[in-house]
Write an enzyme that holds these catalytic residues in place. Structure first.
Site, PDB file in Angstrom:
ATOM      1  N   GLY A  13       0.821  -1.210   0.000  1.00 16.55           N
ATOM      2  CA  GLY A  13       0.000   0.000   0.000  1.00 16.55           C
ATOM      3  C   GLY A  13       0.848   1.251   0.000  1.00 16.55           C
ATOM      4  O   GLY A  13       1.759   1.400   0.820  1.00 16.55           O
ATOM      5  N   GLU A 172     -18.668  17.182   3.133  1.00 17.53           N
ATOM      6  CA  GLU A 172     -17.814  17.983   2.243  1.00 17.53           C
ATOM      7  C   GLU A 172     -18.227  17.800   0.780  1.00 17.53           C
ATOM      8  O   GLU A 172     -18.176  18.745   0.000  1.00 17.53           O
ATOM      9  CB  GLU A 172     -16.327  17.697   2.463  1.00 17.53           C
ATOM     10  CG  GLU A 172     -15.850  16.355   1.964  1.00 17.53           C
ATOM     11  CD  GLU A 172     -14.446  15.976   2.418  1.00 17.53           C
ATOM     12  OE1 GLU A 172     -13.844  16.698   3.220  1.00 17.53           O
ATOM     13  OE2 GLU A 172     -13.977  14.924   1.954  1.00 17.53           O
ATOM     14  N   ASP A 302      -5.724   2.885   7.803  1.00 20.80           N
ATOM     15  CA  ASP A 302      -7.155   2.534   7.816  1.00 20.80           C
ATOM     16  C   ASP A 302      -7.427   1.050   8.018  1.00 20.80           C
ATOM     17  O   ASP A 302      -8.513   0.666   8.443  1.00 20.80           O
ATOM     18  CB  ASP A 302      -7.791   2.923   6.465  1.00 20.80           C
ATOM     19  CG  ASP A 302      -8.193   4.389   6.412  1.00 20.80           C
ATOM     20  OD1 ASP A 302      -7.869   5.121   7.356  1.00 20.80           O
ATOM     21  OD2 ASP A 302      -8.821   4.782   5.408  1.00 20.80           O
TER      22      ASP A 302
HETATM   23  C1  LIG Z   1     -13.343  11.221   0.622  1.00 21.23           C
HETATM   24  C2  LIG Z   1     -12.403  11.135   1.784  1.00 21.23           C
HETATM   25  C3  LIG Z   1     -12.064  12.291   2.477  1.00 21.23           C
HETATM   26  C4  LIG Z   1     -11.173  12.243   3.545  1.00 21.23           C
HETATM   27  N1  LIG Z   1     -10.859  13.397   4.197  1.00 21.23           N
HETATM   28  C5  LIG Z   1      -9.975  13.368   5.200  1.00 21.23           C
HETATM   29  C6  LIG Z   1      -9.597  14.561   5.837  1.00 21.23           C
HETATM   30  O1  LIG Z   1     -10.082  15.646   5.511  1.00 21.23           O
HETATM   31  N2  LIG Z   1      -8.636  14.477   6.807  1.00 21.23           N
HETATM   32  C7  LIG Z   1      -8.063  13.293   7.157  1.00 21.23           C
HETATM   33  O2  LIG Z   1      -7.169  13.271   8.019  1.00 21.23           O
HETATM   34  N3  LIG Z   1      -8.418  12.142   6.595  1.00 21.23           N
HETATM   35  C8  LIG Z   1      -9.369  12.145   5.619  1.00 21.23           C
HETATM   36  N4  LIG Z   1      -9.747  10.976   5.029  1.00 21.23           N
HETATM   37  C9  LIG Z   1      -9.183   9.699   5.528  1.00 21.23           C
HETATM   38  C10 LIG Z   1      -7.799   9.446   4.992  1.00 21.23           C
HETATM   39  O3  LIG Z   1      -7.709   9.781   3.635  1.00 21.23           O
HETATM   40  C11 LIG Z   1      -7.464   7.969   5.222  1.00 21.23           C
HETATM   41  O4  LIG Z   1      -7.546   7.724   6.596  1.00 21.23           O
HETATM   42  C12 LIG Z   1      -6.058   7.630   4.734  1.00 21.23           C
HETATM   43  O5  LIG Z   1      -5.953   7.831   3.347  1.00 21.23           O
HETATM   44  C13 LIG Z   1      -5.705   6.178   5.064  1.00 21.23           C
HETATM   45  O6  LIG Z   1      -4.425   5.909   4.590  1.00 21.23           O
HETATM   46  P1  LIG Z   1      -3.937   4.417   4.339  1.00 21.23           P
HETATM   47  O7  LIG Z   1      -2.538   4.536   3.863  1.00 21.23           O
HETATM   48  O8  LIG Z   1      -4.245   3.591   5.510  1.00 21.23           O
HETATM   49  O9  LIG Z   1      -4.890   3.883   3.192  1.00 21.23           O
HETATM   50  P2  LIG Z   1      -5.064   4.392   1.697  1.00 21.23           P
HETATM   51  O10 LIG Z   1      -4.764   5.840   1.578  1.00 21.23           O
HETATM   52  O11 LIG Z   1      -6.411   3.920   1.278  1.00 21.23           O
HETATM   53  O12 LIG Z   1      -3.938   3.589   0.900  1.00 21.23           O
HETATM   54  C14 LIG Z   1      -4.054   2.220   0.637  1.00 21.23           C
HETATM   55  C15 LIG Z   1      -3.281   1.897  -0.629  1.00 21.23           C
HETATM   56  O13 LIG Z   1      -3.314   0.488  -0.835  1.00 21.23           O
HETATM   57  C16 LIG Z   1      -3.489   0.212  -2.205  1.00 21.23           C
HETATM   58  N5  LIG Z   1      -4.130  -1.084  -2.331  1.00 21.23           N
HETATM   59  C17 LIG Z   1      -5.291  -1.497  -1.797  1.00 21.23           C
HETATM   60  N6  LIG Z   1      -5.529  -2.787  -2.097  1.00 21.23           N
HETATM   61  C18 LIG Z   1      -4.491  -3.199  -2.841  1.00 21.23           C
HETATM   62  C19 LIG Z   1      -4.139  -4.442  -3.437  1.00 21.23           C
HETATM   63  N7  LIG Z   1      -4.900  -5.526  -3.325  1.00 21.23           N
HETATM   64  N8  LIG Z   1      -2.987  -4.509  -4.134  1.00 21.23           N
HETATM   65  C20 LIG Z   1      -2.174  -3.441  -4.247  1.00 21.23           C
HETATM   66  N9  LIG Z   1      -2.451  -2.253  -3.694  1.00 21.23           N
HETATM   67  C21 LIG Z   1      -3.593  -2.133  -3.000  1.00 21.23           C
HETATM   68  C22 LIG Z   1      -4.374   1.347  -2.708  1.00 21.23           C
HETATM   69  O14 LIG Z   1      -4.197   1.548  -4.105  1.00 21.23           O
HETATM   70  C23 LIG Z   1      -3.880   2.533  -1.877  1.00 21.23           C
HETATM   71  O15 LIG Z   1      -2.908   3.284  -2.548  1.00 21.23           O
HETATM   72  C24 LIG Z   1     -10.637  11.000   3.950  1.00 21.23           C
HETATM   73  C25 LIG Z   1     -10.987   9.827   3.260  1.00 21.23           C
HETATM   74  C26 LIG Z   1     -11.865   9.894   2.195  1.00 21.23           C
HETATM   75  C27 LIG Z   1     -12.236   8.635   1.463  1.00 21.23           C
END
Ligand SMILES: Cc1cc2nc3c(=O)[nH]c(=O)nc-3n(C[C@H](O)[C@H](O)[C@H](O)COP(=O)(O)OP(=O)(O)OC[C@H]3O[C@@H](n4cnc5c(N)ncnc54)[C@H](O)[C@@H]3O)c2cc1C
Length: 421
Positions: A13, A172, A302
């Site tokens: 990820g 939003e 997440d």
């Molecule tokens: C619309 C929206 C608005 C938001 N606004 C805010 C905000 O204002 N402030 C804030 O703090 N947070 C906000 N968030 C929450 C925040 O964006 C997330 O908590 C954060 O992005 C989580 O990061 P992560 O690295 O855990 O997951 P992600 O950012 O989801 O990254 C996971 C990665 O894994 C990859 N992946 C998934 N499955 C596979 C697979 N099988 N094979 C290869 N790659 C894979 C995906 O392509 C992705 O790049 C928002 C979320 C959303 C959806």
């Protein structure tokens, strides 16, 4: 004499969590492999700006290779993870050989949860990925162009949008869509009566922004209504079809667009790991952020249910939680490789915040202090600029936000199709 192999770290990820971990492994004596199904990192907090034409793709998606090009021990692969074998310490990937690891970092994020709502998977527009945001933008533009050519569509609800979910994503999105409608679209399509282009926010609970104090909830409803968003609380969406949204109360809303901002669950891959999962299919982790019985496996962002050591509550799915937990996992692995002890994760809470529209946001600090309006919007901007991956991105976002604030124009409201003319 055989040369000793360096430990291998596989990060799954390239979101805030995965990138954060990779950046902190820069100095480690290890070979790091970062895998993501995309070649870009998605800045989800700005997806609503892409969906409403305020930013273009490059303001929301950033090349993963660019983000780690200074970390010389990191290799990037753009491919899908198809399986993880925790016993064999191996990750299966689409179209390439499996990867073995000494340390594994699970940062695969979450995915949309439609809670089994009839028709939602087929017809709703979720707001979770960059392609989701582009799909929504194109669909909304398509509906306006169609109604421009055939005004009878307006009576059929072609321009009405139902947004589901009174949390930050729903609020939003509803606020930004209403601003797009009453600003740019009012000028673009002067013959379309604006009262026939409704934005309706539907929330199942008794109020929007349940996580905020009452004064901020009241302010949010007022700010939404000022932008002509119709707020319906205590209503649940029962089913979705391409042109109609039916509520559990029996009411049918004529709308060709339903934006889904109502719920998330851990990435589907977690179900194959043989782990006991927490609420929302998230992986429960130790204070060091490792998976139970698997000290070599970290779960961050997440995908993980991380307990805040101060409040003893599960931390929300936020960019700052993902980035800080990613940093922690990277630092922790680097320490262990260097023969030092890992430390427990400590989250630095910068407050809970969300935007509603231009000049309207809410902030609630850990101690309970609240802020709203422009002051809160500035605080939101400051915290989120810090989450942007590079200084170049920060500069670009400032220029684009300032430009949009001054001109009120969403220059990205164009549809570019790869189909032949
Ligand atoms: C619309 C929206 C608005 C938001 N606004 C805010 C905000 O204002 N402030 C804030 O703090 N947070 C906000 N968030 C929450 C925040 O964006 C997330 O908590 C954060 O992005 C989580 O990061 P992560 O690295 O855990 O997951 P992600 O950012 O989801 O990254 C996971 C990665 O894994 C990859 N992946 C998934 N499955 C596979 C697979 N099988 N094979 C290869 N790659 C894979 C995906 O392509 C992705 O790049 C928002 C979320 C959303 C959806």
């Amino acid at each position: 004499m055989t040369e000793e192999r360096r430990p291998s770290v596989v990060i799954l990820g390239g979101g805030f969590a995965g990138i954060g971990a990779a950046q902190k492994l820069e100095e480690a004596d290890a070979d790091v492999v970062l895998v993501d199904r995309h070649d870009y990192h998605t800045f989800q907090p700005l997806l609503y700006q892409l969906a409403t034409g305020l930013l273009d793709e490059s303001g929301v998606g950033h090349s993963i290779r660019d983000l780690v090009h200074d970390e010389h021990n990191v290799t990037v692969h753009k491919t899908s993870v198809t399986g993880i074998d925790l016993d064999a310490r191996e990750v299966q990937l689409a179209g390439m050989d499996a990867l073995s690891y000494d340390y594994l970092v699970l940062g695969l994020g979450a995915q949309v949860n439609f809670f089994g709502t009839d028709g939602a998977a087929e017809h709703a527009f979720p707001m979770y990925t960059l392609t989701d945001a582009l799909r929504l933008k194109d669909h909304v533009l398509d509906r306006w162009e169609a109604a421009d050519k055939d005004p009878s569509l307006i009576e059929d609800g072609a321009l009405n949008i139902v947004v589901v979910g009174g949390g930050p994503t729903g609020v939003e999105s509803a606020g930004a869509l209403a601003e797009l409608y009453r600003g740019d679209f009012a000028r673009d399509y002067p013959n379309v009566p604006q009262d026939k282009a409704r934005v309706i926010l539907v929330e199942a609970g008794p109020s929007v922004f349940a996580m905020f104090k009452q004064n901020l909830r009241d302010y949010t409803v007022k700010a939404l209504e000022k932008r002509t968003v119709e707020v319906m609380t205590g209503e649940i969406v029962a089913s979705v079809s391409p042109k109609r949204v039916t509520l559990k109360s029996g009411e049918t809303l004529e709308a060709h667009t339903l934006v889904w901002g109502a719920g998330l669950q851990g990435n589907a891959l977690v179900q194959s790991l043989g782990l006991t999962l927490e609420r929302g299919n998230r992986i429960g982790v130790s204070p060091e952020l490792t998976v139970p019985e698997r000290p070599e496996v970290y779960a961050i962002g997440d995908i993980a249910a991380i307990i805040d050591e101060k409040t003893k509550q599960v931390l929300p799915q936020l960019g700052s939680v993902a980035l800080q937990s990613g940093h922690h996992a990277g630092e922790s692995i680097a320490r262990r490789i260097a023969g030092k002890n890992a430390k427990p994760f400590k989250y630095r809470d910068k407050g809970t915040m969300a935007t509603i529209g231009r000049g309207a946001a809410v902030v609630q600090m850990l101690g309970g202090k609240t802020m709203k309006g422009m002051k809160a919007q500035v605080a939101w901007g400051t915290v989120h600029l810090a989450l942007l991956p590079t200084n170049e991105d920060r500069a670009k976002a400032i220029v684009e936000w300032a430009g949009a604030a001054l001109s009120h124009q969403r220059t990205g409201r164009i549809t570019v199709s790869a189909e032949s003319e």
